[in-house]
Write a protein that holds these residues in place. Structure first.
Motif, mmCIF file in Angstrom:
data_model
loop_
_atom_site.group_PDB
_atom_site.id
_atom_site.type_symbol
_atom_site.label_atom_id
_atom_site.label_comp_id
_atom_site.label_asym_id
_atom_site.label_seq_id
_atom_site.Cartn_x
_atom_site.Cartn_y
_atom_site.Cartn_z
ATOM 1 N N ARG A 60 0.766 -1.102 0.191
ATOM 2 C CA ARG A 60 0.140 0.076 0.022
ATOM 3 C C ARG A 60 0.956 1.258 -0.007
ATOM 4 O O ARG A 60 1.908 1.330 0.667
ATOM 5 C CB ARG A 60 -0.903 0.186 1.009
ATOM 6 C CG ARG A 60 -1.984 -1.117 1.284
ATOM 7 C CD ARG A 60 -3.431 -0.451 1.738
ATOM 8 N NE ARG A 60 -4.204 -1.557 1.607
ATOM 9 C CZ ARG A 60 -5.086 -1.751 0.319
ATOM 10 N NH1 ARG A 60 -5.070 -0.759 -0.534
ATOM 11 N NH2 ARG A 60 -6.026 -2.585 0.643
ATOM 12 N N ASN A 61 0.740 2.170 -0.862
ATOM 13 C CA ASN A 61 1.157 3.505 -0.557
ATOM 14 C C ASN A 61 0.672 4.132 0.544
ATOM 15 O O ASN A 61 -0.559 4.330 0.905
ATOM 16 C CB ASN A 61 0.767 4.457 -2.036
ATOM 17 C CG ASN A 61 1.393 5.765 -2.130
ATOM 18 O OD1 ASN A 61 1.972 6.209 -1.065
ATOM 19 N ND2 ASN A 61 1.641 5.826 -3.064
ATOM 20 N N PRO A 62 1.767 4.591 1.401
ATOM 21 C CA PRO A 62 1.304 5.192 2.649
ATOM 22 C C PRO A 62 0.423 6.462 2.538
ATOM 23 O O PRO A 62 -0.368 6.908 3.462
ATOM 24 C CB PRO A 62 2.740 5.377 3.469
ATOM 25 C CG PRO A 62 3.644 5.092 2.397
ATOM 26 C CD PRO A 62 3.033 4.512 1.206
ATOM 27 N N ARG A 63 0.918 7.381 1.417
ATOM 28 C CA ARG A 63 0.251 8.628 1.453
ATOM 29 C C ARG A 63 -1.134 8.396 1.035
ATOM 30 O O ARG A 63 -2.397 9.136 1.445
ATOM 31 C CB ARG A 63 0.864 9.180 0.311
ATOM 32 C CG ARG A 63 1.987 10.180 0.722
ATOM 33 C CD ARG A 63 2.626 11.063 -0.202
ATOM 34 N NE ARG A 63 3.876 11.581 0.213
ATOM 35 C CZ ARG A 63 4.745 12.412 -0.517
ATOM 36 N NH1 ARG A 63 4.415 12.476 -1.947
ATOM 37 N NH2 ARG A 63 5.782 12.636 -0.073
ATOM 38 N N THR A 64 -1.680 7.840 -0.156
ATOM 39 C CA THR A 64 -2.816 7.616 -0.831
ATOM 40 C C THR A 64 -3.659 6.285 -0.235
ATOM 41 O O THR A 64 -4.863 6.365 -0.174
ATOM 42 C CB THR A 64 -2.780 7.668 -2.264
ATOM 43 O OG1 THR A 64 -1.858 6.545 -2.540
ATOM 44 C CG2 THR A 64 -1.952 8.699 -2.693
ATOM 45 N N GLY A 65 -2.899 5.323 0.086
ATOM 46 C CA GLY A 65 -3.660 4.062 0.639
ATOM 47 C C GLY A 65 -4.141 3.338 -0.601
ATOM 48 O O GLY A 65 -4.455 2.107 -0.199
ATOM 49 N N GLU A 66 -3.569 3.523 -1.898
ATOM 50 C CA GLU A 66 -3.847 2.664 -2.954
ATOM 51 C C GLU A 66 -2.906 1.282 -2.908
ATOM 52 O O GLU A 66 -1.812 1.774 -2.473
ATOM 53 C CB GLU A 66 -3.830 3.162 -4.088
ATOM 54 C CG GLU A 66 -2.767 3.606 -4.810
ATOM 55 C CD GLU A 66 -2.698 4.320 -6.121
ATOM 56 O OE1 GLU A 66 -2.591 3.863 -6.938
ATOM 57 O OE2 GLU A 66 -2.636 5.604 -6.063
#
Length: 184
Positions: A60-66
């Protein structure tokens, strides 16, 4: 501890800094070459250096959560041995090595040499500071007396450094006075 400190510690125990540096460089190089080839480098009681395969996965991308796909990769890894783990946790105490007993005089000599270097640096700094302050100030009788006492204790090489510093300080003050006269 970094590599230079590690080499210094080995040199203190063996007495030869150049050989210690060469051994550390060669050991690291050989470990790296073996791990790149896919071999395991194992030191009994210390640990194993190896090459590990990481499978592809979803993260998961920690900034966007995607969700993001992560490709499979190969990474170097170190797995500590039982003896090393016991030393770190305190279950076992480190044994004194035979080379440490033999190299004790070398260790003392290295410490003595380091102390002399530090003292020499401090003396040189103090002398250059005293020289600058006496050359630039008119009321420097006390500082001059202090400089003379330190000069008596100093070696001929240190005296030469102080004389050179005093001459350059005198030239600077003479140049400043000349510049001021030229302006007025």
């Amino acid at each position: 501890m970094n590599k230079a400190e590690f080499v210094e510690r080995i040199a203190a125990r063996t007495g030869d800094r150049a050989a210690a540096k060469e051994v550390v460089d060669v050991a690291i190089d050989e470990i790296q070459r073996a791990v790149v080839k896919g071999e395991k480098v194992s030191f009994a009681g210390f640990g194993v250096f190896e090459k590990r395969q990481r499978a592809a996965r979803m993260a998961r991308n920690p900034r966007t959560g995607e969700a993001v796909k992560v490709k499979k990769t190969v990474v170097p890894a170190f797995r500590p041995g039982t003896g090393f783990k016991e030393l770190v946790t305190g279950k076992r105490k480190a044994a004194k090595s035979a080379t440490a007993k033999k190299a004790a005089p070398a260790k003392k000599a290295a410490a003595k040499k380091a102390t002399k270097k530090t003292a020499a640096k401090k003396t040189t700094r103090a002398a250059s500071t005293a020289t600058r302050s006496t050359a630039t100030s008119r009321v420097g009788a006390k500082k001059t007396a202090a400089r003379k006492t330190t000069a008596k204790k100093a070696s001929p090489a240190k005296k030469a450094v102080r004389k050179t510093a005093a001459k350059s300080a005198a030239k600077k003050t003479t140049a400043k006075k000349t510049m001021k006269r030229g302006r007025s």
